[in-house]
Enzyme design. Structure first.
Site, PDB file in Angstrom:
ATOM      1  N   TYR A   1       0.820  -1.208   0.000  1.00 31.30           N
ATOM      2  CA  TYR A   1       0.000   0.000   0.000  1.00 31.30           C
ATOM      3  C   TYR A   1       0.854   1.258   0.000  1.00 31.30           C
ATOM      4  O   TYR A   1       0.667   2.165   0.800  1.00 31.30           O
ATOM      5  CB  TYR A   1      -0.934  -0.004   1.215  1.00 31.30           C
ATOM      6  CG  TYR A   1      -1.834  -1.202   1.227  1.00 31.30           C
ATOM      7  CD1 TYR A   1      -2.907  -1.296   0.343  1.00 31.30           C
ATOM      8  CD2 TYR A   1      -1.587  -2.264   2.083  1.00 31.30           C
ATOM      9  CE1 TYR A   1      -3.715  -2.424   0.322  1.00 31.30           C
ATOM     10  CE2 TYR A   1      -2.400  -3.396   2.070  1.00 31.30           C
ATOM     11  CZ  TYR A   1      -3.454  -3.465   1.190  1.00 31.30           C
ATOM     12  OH  TYR A   1      -4.247  -4.572   1.166  1.00 31.30           O
ATOM     13  N   CYS A   2       1.777   1.339  -0.926  1.00 34.16           N
ATOM     14  CA  CYS A   2       2.744   2.425  -1.003  1.00 34.16           C
ATOM     15  C   CYS A   2       2.626   3.085  -2.372  1.00 34.16           C
ATOM     16  O   CYS A   2       2.222   2.450  -3.347  1.00 34.16           O
ATOM     17  CB  CYS A   2       4.155   1.844  -0.812  1.00 34.16           C
ATOM     18  SG  CYS A   2       5.506   3.011  -0.987  1.00 34.16           S
ATOM     19  N   GLY A   3       3.004   4.337  -2.449  1.00 33.54           N
ATOM     20  CA  GLY A   3       3.033   5.012  -3.745  1.00 33.54           C
ATOM     21  C   GLY A   3       3.983   4.341  -4.730  1.00 33.54           C
ATOM     22  O   GLY A   3       3.815   4.470  -5.941  1.00 33.54           O
TER      23      GLY A   3
ATOM     24  N   THR B   1       4.352   1.030  -4.872  1.00 36.98           N
ATOM     25  CA  THR B   1       3.887  -0.346  -5.092  1.00 36.98           C
ATOM     26  C   THR B   1       3.795  -0.719  -6.571  1.00 36.98           C
ATOM     27  O   THR B   1       4.107  -1.863  -6.922  1.00 36.98           O
ATOM     28  CB  THR B   1       2.548  -0.586  -4.362  1.00 36.98           C
ATOM     29  OG1 THR B   1       2.757  -0.369  -2.959  1.00 36.98           O
ATOM     30  CG2 THR B   1       2.028  -1.998  -4.567  1.00 36.98           C
TER      31      THR B   1
END
Length: 177
Positions: A52-54, A56
């Site tokens: 859930y990361c930018g 990803t």
């Protein structure tokens, strides 16, 4: 208990200090034993991942890199981590399902680790951090040569498609076995 079991599983065998990434044992994302010694002789890209990361979407490029270069002796190795922004809260099964369904990840994924310094830091990341570099965020990358020595560190914003990263991988692959 599970965290202690993982820490024990990651410690290299015997009392000698590890000199190579490939001296470590760990677990797969689904909790099965894994020996990084299986990658000795290959060039690897070790990446701390998060669902859930930018960053990803880098999974797509990492998978493409793995598929393209795997026949030439290269592997991407993913180590999920919840160290930054609580962006990897899931269980091993949830992470595996997300990676498979969203990005068709086939490269090896290992159990969730702590990359940050401290008593809970993964022995693998303690070893990698001895280079003077530790991840400042998700999707930091270590390029490891065939002997298990770190030959490059690339922060999160260096994508799998980066010409600088790809040139370094090509150089590592060109070195003699």
């Amino acid at each position: 208990f599970a965290a202690a079991a993982v820490a024990l599983a990651q410690a290299p065998q015997g009392a000698r200090r590890p000199t190579s990434l490939y001296d470590f044992k760990t677990q797969t994302l689904l909790g099965k034993p894994a020996d990084l010694g299986d990658y000795r002789g290959r060039v690897t890209l070790v990446v701390n991942t998060a669902s859930y990361c930018g960053y990803t979407p880098q999974y797509k490029g990492l998978e493409a890199l793995h598929r393209e270069l795997h026949p030439k002796g290269f592997s991407v190795l993913g180590f999920p981590s919840n160290d930054f922004g609580d962006q990897e809260p899931g269980t091993g099964e949830e992470i595996a399902e997300f990676c498979r369904l969203t990005y068709d990840v086939t490269f090896p994924m290992f159990s969730k680790v702590v990359t940050r310094p401290g008593k809970n830091q993964s022995p693998i990341y303690r070893h990698l951090g001895a280079t003077g570099h530790l991840p400042a965020w998700n999707f930091a990358k270590y390029l490891v040569n065939r002997q298990g020595k770190v030959v490059g560190f690339y922060p999160s914003d260096v994508t799998p498609e980066s010409p600088v990263l790809r040139a370094a991988i090509a150089k590592a692959l060109a070195e003699p076995r």
